[in-house]
Structures are given as C-alpha cells and as structure tokens.
Design a protein around this motif. Structure first.
Motif, PDB file in Angstrom:
ATOM      1  N   ILE A   2       1.272  -8.414  -6.063  1.00  0.00           N
ATOM      2  CA  ILE A   2       2.490  -7.717  -6.484  1.00  0.00           C
ATOM      3  C   ILE A   2       3.265  -7.093  -5.330  1.00  0.00           C
ATOM      4  CG2 ILE A   2       3.257  -5.679  -7.794  1.00  0.00           C
ATOM      5  CD1 ILE A   2       1.455  -6.562 -10.040  1.00  0.00           C
ATOM      6  N   VAL A   3       2.592  -6.752  -4.254  1.00  0.00           N
ATOM      7  CA  VAL A   3       3.303  -6.165  -3.110  1.00  0.00           C
ATOM      8  C   VAL A   3       4.460  -7.043  -2.631  1.00  0.00           C
ATOM      9  CG1 VAL A   3       3.080  -5.663  -0.642  1.00  0.00           C
ATOM     10  CG2 VAL A   3       1.519  -4.600  -2.279  1.00  0.00           C
ATOM     11  N   PRO A   4       4.311  -8.374  -2.532  1.00  0.00           N
ATOM     12  CA  PRO A   4       5.454  -9.180  -2.091  1.00  0.00           C
ATOM     13  C   PRO A   4       6.681  -9.041  -2.990  1.00  0.00           C
ATOM     14  CG  PRO A   4       3.446 -10.460  -1.930  1.00  0.00           C
ATOM     15  CD  PRO A   4       3.093  -9.202  -2.667  1.00  0.00           C
ATOM     16  N   LEU A   5       6.470  -8.868  -4.283  1.00  0.00           N
ATOM     17  CA  LEU A   5       7.594  -8.677  -5.203  1.00  0.00           C
ATOM     18  C   LEU A   5       8.318  -7.373  -4.899  1.00  0.00           C
ATOM     19  CD1 LEU A   5       5.769  -9.673  -8.529  1.00  0.00           C
ATOM     20  CD2 LEU A   5       7.161 -11.146  -7.050  1.00  0.00           C
ATOM     21  N   MET A   6       7.553  -6.342  -4.561  1.00  0.00           N
ATOM     22  CA  MET A   6       8.139  -5.046  -4.236  1.00  0.00           C
ATOM     23  C   MET A   6       8.869  -5.078  -2.901  1.00  0.00           C
ATOM     24  SD  MET A   6       5.083  -2.497  -5.485  1.00  0.00           S
ATOM     25  CE  MET A   6       4.788  -2.200  -7.235  1.00  0.00           C
ATOM     26  N   LEU A   7       8.282  -5.751  -1.914  1.00  0.00           N
ATOM     27  CA  LEU A   7       8.922  -5.842  -0.606  1.00  0.00           C
ATOM     28  C   LEU A   7      10.242  -6.594  -0.684  1.00  0.00           C
ATOM     29  CD1 LEU A   7       5.848  -6.560   1.716  1.00  0.00           C
ATOM     30  CD2 LEU A   7       7.186  -4.452   1.570  1.00  0.00           C
ATOM     31  N   GLU A   8      10.275  -7.616  -1.517  1.00  0.00           N
ATOM     32  CA  GLU A   8      11.495  -8.411  -1.666  1.00  0.00           C
ATOM     33  C   GLU A   8      12.654  -7.567  -2.180  1.00  0.00           C
ATOM     34  OE1 GLU A   8      13.020 -12.517  -3.901  1.00  0.00           O
ATOM     35  OE2 GLU A   8      10.924 -11.874  -4.076  1.00  0.00           O
ATOM     36  N   GLN A   9      12.351  -6.613  -3.067  1.00  0.00           N
ATOM     37  CA  GLN A   9      13.412  -5.778  -3.627  1.00  0.00           C
ATOM     38  C   GLN A   9      13.574  -4.457  -2.893  1.00  0.00           C
ATOM     39  OE1 GLN A   9      11.879  -5.598  -7.601  1.00  0.00           O
ATOM     40  NE2 GLN A   9      10.629  -3.784  -7.253  1.00  0.00           N
ATOM     41  N   GLY A  10      12.643  -4.164  -1.969  1.00  0.00           N
ATOM     42  CA  GLY A  10      12.741  -2.945  -1.180  1.00  0.00           C
ATOM     43  C   GLY A  10      12.413  -1.691  -1.936  1.00  0.00           C
ATOM     44  N   TYR A  11      11.603  -1.814  -3.007  1.00  0.00           N
ATOM     45  CA  TYR A  11      11.207  -0.634  -3.783  1.00  0.00           C
ATOM     46  C   TYR A  11       9.887  -0.917  -4.487  1.00  0.00           C
ATOM     47  CZ  TYR A  11      11.041   3.199  -7.082  1.00  0.00           C
ATOM     48  OH  TYR A  11      10.630   4.313  -7.784  1.00  0.00           O
ATOM     49  N   GLY A  12       9.029   0.091  -4.529  1.00  0.00           N
ATOM     50  CA  GLY A  12       7.799  -0.034  -5.295  1.00  0.00           C
ATOM     51  C   GLY A  12       6.986   1.242  -5.259  1.00  0.00           C
ATOM     52  N   ARG A  13       6.215   1.425  -6.301  1.00  0.00           N
ATOM     53  CA  ARG A  13       5.260   2.521  -6.381  1.00  0.00           C
ATOM     54  C   ARG A  13       3.921   1.944  -6.817  1.00  0.00           C
ATOM     55  NH1 ARG A  13       8.873   4.353  -4.049  1.00  0.00           N
ATOM     56  NH2 ARG A  13       9.992   6.334  -4.340  1.00  0.00           N
ATOM     57  N   ILE A  14       2.883   2.204  -6.030  1.00  0.00           N
ATOM     58  CA  ILE A  14       1.529   1.722  -6.336  1.00  0.00           C
ATOM     59  C   ILE A  14       0.621   2.919  -6.516  1.00  0.00           C
ATOM     60  CG2 ILE A  14      -0.454   0.410  -5.488  1.00  0.00           C
ATOM     61  CD1 ILE A  14       1.594  -1.240  -3.818  1.00  0.00           C
ATOM     62  N   VAL A  15      -0.093   2.953  -7.628  1.00  0.00           N
ATOM     63  CA  VAL A  15      -1.072   4.004  -7.900  1.00  0.00           C
ATOM     64  C   VAL A  15      -2.424   3.333  -8.120  1.00  0.00           C
ATOM     65  CG1 VAL A  15      -1.749   5.915  -9.391  1.00  0.00           C
ATOM     66  CG2 VAL A  15       0.697   5.451  -8.991  1.00  0.00           C
ATOM     67  N   ASN A  16      -3.355   3.562  -7.224  1.00  0.00           N
ATOM     68  CA  ASN A  16      -4.704   3.021  -7.348  1.00  0.00           C
ATOM     69  C   ASN A  16      -5.635   4.129  -7.833  1.00  0.00           C
ATOM     70  OD1 ASN A  16      -4.018   0.435  -6.418  1.00  0.00           O
ATOM     71  ND2 ASN A  16      -4.214   1.070  -4.281  1.00  0.00           N
ATOM     72  N   VAL A  17      -6.259   3.899  -8.965  1.00  0.00           N
ATOM     73  CA  VAL A  17      -7.118   4.921  -9.554  1.00  0.00           C
ATOM     74  C   VAL A  17      -8.508   4.845  -8.924  1.00  0.00           C
ATOM     75  CG1 VAL A  17      -8.132   5.844 -11.665  1.00  0.00           C
ATOM     76  CG2 VAL A  17      -5.804   4.890 -11.704  1.00  0.00           C
ATOM     77  N   ALA A  18      -8.851   5.869  -8.176  1.00  0.00           N
ATOM     78  CA  ALA A  18     -10.172   5.981  -7.557  1.00  0.00           C
ATOM     79  C   ALA A  18     -11.000   6.974  -8.385  1.00  0.00           C
ATOM     80  CB  ALA A  18     -10.049   6.419  -6.100  1.00  0.00           C
ATOM     81  N   SER A  19     -11.688   7.890  -7.728  1.00  0.00           N
ATOM     82  CA  SER A  19     -12.525   8.852  -8.438  1.00  0.00           C
ATOM     83  C   SER A  19     -13.021   9.891  -7.445  1.00  0.00           C
ATOM     84  CB  SER A  19     -13.726   8.160  -9.077  1.00  0.00           C
ATOM     85  OG  SER A  19     -14.682   9.108  -9.547  1.00  0.00           O
ATOM     86  N   VAL A  20     -13.321  11.069  -7.967  1.00  0.00           N
ATOM     87  CA  VAL A  20     -13.983  12.072  -7.126  1.00  0.00           C
ATOM     88  C   VAL A  20     -15.312  11.529  -6.595  1.00  0.00           C
ATOM     89  CG1 VAL A  20     -15.160  13.174  -9.072  1.00  0.00           C
ATOM     90  CG2 VAL A  20     -14.692  14.503  -7.027  1.00  0.00           C
TER      91      VAL A  20
END
Length: 249
Positions: free
Chosen positions: A126-144
């Motif tokens: 999905i990052v390439p799709l965001m780079l192409e449009q020059g906008y994106g927000r990525i939230v990766n759910v980790a944990s304590v």
C-alpha cells in the motif's frame, strides 16, 4: 462514541483484522466521521457482519501472511475505493502461552507470519499507492508487550517489538513525502483476542496496569483515529501508548 464530524471526509481506509475488536471499532468511527472503509480479515462470515455493523464499503477475505493475496487485495481495494489514504494494520494473534523451551514451532511461525510478516506485506503493497498521491497515514498496532515483554508470550512479544522497529524504520523512510507511519502500543484491552489466552495470563496483564483495569477498545480506537487523521502531521516513526500507565518509555 465521540465523533469529530467530517474529520475523514473524502478519505479512504484499509483496516486489517477489521471484522472484530479494535479494527471493527475503528472502522465504525471512521465511517461515522465521513470516511470510506475497506475491511480485510480472515473470516468471510465475520466480515459480512462487520460490514453491516460498521457501514464499511468493501471487504476482502484473506490471510495477511499470504504476500500474493495481500498484493491482490491492495490492487482490488484501490480500484474499488479509488485510492487508499489510510492503512491500519490491526490483524494479530497471540500464539501459545507457554515458556520458550516448550513453545511449539508451528505456533511460533504462525505468530511471526501474521503479526510481523503480514504487517510488512500490507505496508509493502500500500505504501506505493500513498507515495503516488503524496499522502498517507499508516497505523501499525503493536503492544506494550513489544516494549516490556510478557512471560509465556515470547512470540507475541517478539513480533510486537518487531513492529515497533519496523515502524520506526518505515516512518523515517517516508518522512517528508507526505506519508506518516506510527505504531500504537496498547496495554491489554477488552477484545476477542483475549479468548485466545488462559484467564491467568489475562489477569497477569491486568495486574501490571497501574490504573487497575483493562483498557476499553473505544479508548484505543480514539487514539488510532487521531493517528490516522490529517491532524497527525508532524509525528512519525513514533509510538503512541494507551497503556493505563504501564509503559515506562
């Protein structure tokens, strides 16, 4: 559920693990705030129910540990929604709850495949799709658990630590390109994933939280929605805690 009217107007989001728990709650909130959501999840039956409950526009039943399936899902979702502005990776499993020397190899590999490899495949597609449009927000759910480690949960702890390192690397790569990437590090909160754990493990994790209670899924969803919004514009390659005071760094 507090709603910021129109915060996600015109925005599209992909949410993995979107048929239950944090993914489902976040989807409902993004839709309520004007966004368009695609849910990705392993369970086709749960996806159908979640789509109706959240107002999501598109669903994909897939195993995120299958890189080819993820690449196809990304292409199909972009075609269906027109673009992808937001990626929220919340798919995850706990694995076995046993000491390291007793940990089943198949369980270890499955946790790594879902929690770490699958998250990488989603970002990679999905990052390439965001780079192409020059906008994106990525939230990766980790944990304590990725910061402190939980005994008898070595695979889960290790993969969530991996998510933190991966997100810091990704965020630095994308800095200045319009794409923000951060990780959420919640303490244990009420979620269907707790059904994978023995009660003694859940009680151990609750006992480590200074507030003396488990979190609420709504509390973590509120943080995720900020992280996924345009308001989160200067913080990247970082972690946001919803830990009830447990995390120390």
């Amino acid at each position: 559920m507090s709603v910021f009217a129109g915060r996600f107007a015109g925005r599209t989001a992909v949410i993995t693990g979107g048929a239950s728990g944090l993914g489902k709650q976040t989807a409902a909130r993004i839709v309520a705030e004007g966004g368009t959501v695609a849910l990705w999840d392993l369970s086709a039956d749960n996806l159908a129910a979640a789509k109706e409950a959240t107002g999501a526009s598109f669903t994909v039943a897939l195993d995120v540990s299958d890189a080819d399936a993820v690449a196809k899902a990304a292409a199909d979702t972009a075609a269906a929604l027109g673009k992808v502005d937001i990626l929220i990776c919340s798919a995850g499993i706990t694995g076995a709850t046993v000491p390291v020397h007793e940990f089943p190899l198949d369980s270890w590999k499955r946790v790594v495949d879902i929690n770490l490899n699958g998250l990488f495949y989603c970002c990679r597609s999905i990052v390439p799709l965001m780079l192409e449009q020059g906008y994106g927000r990525i939230v990766n759910v980790a944990s304590v658990a990725g910061k402190e480690g939980n005994p008898n949960a070595s695979a889960y702890s290790a993969t969530k630590a991996g998510v933190l390192g991966f997100t810091k690397s990704l965020g630095k790569e994308l800095a200045g390109k319009g794409v923000i990437a951060n990780a959420l590090t919640p303490a244990t909160f009420e979620s269907p994933i707790l059904e994978q754990l023995p009660p003694s493990q859940v009680e151990y994790m609750r006992s480590k939280i200074p507030m003396g209670r488990l979190g609420l899924v709504e509390e973590s969803a509120a943080m995720v929605c900020f992280m996924a919004s345009e308001e989160c514009s200067f913080t990247t390659a970082s972690t946001f805690d919803t830990s009830g005071g447990r995390t120390t760094y």
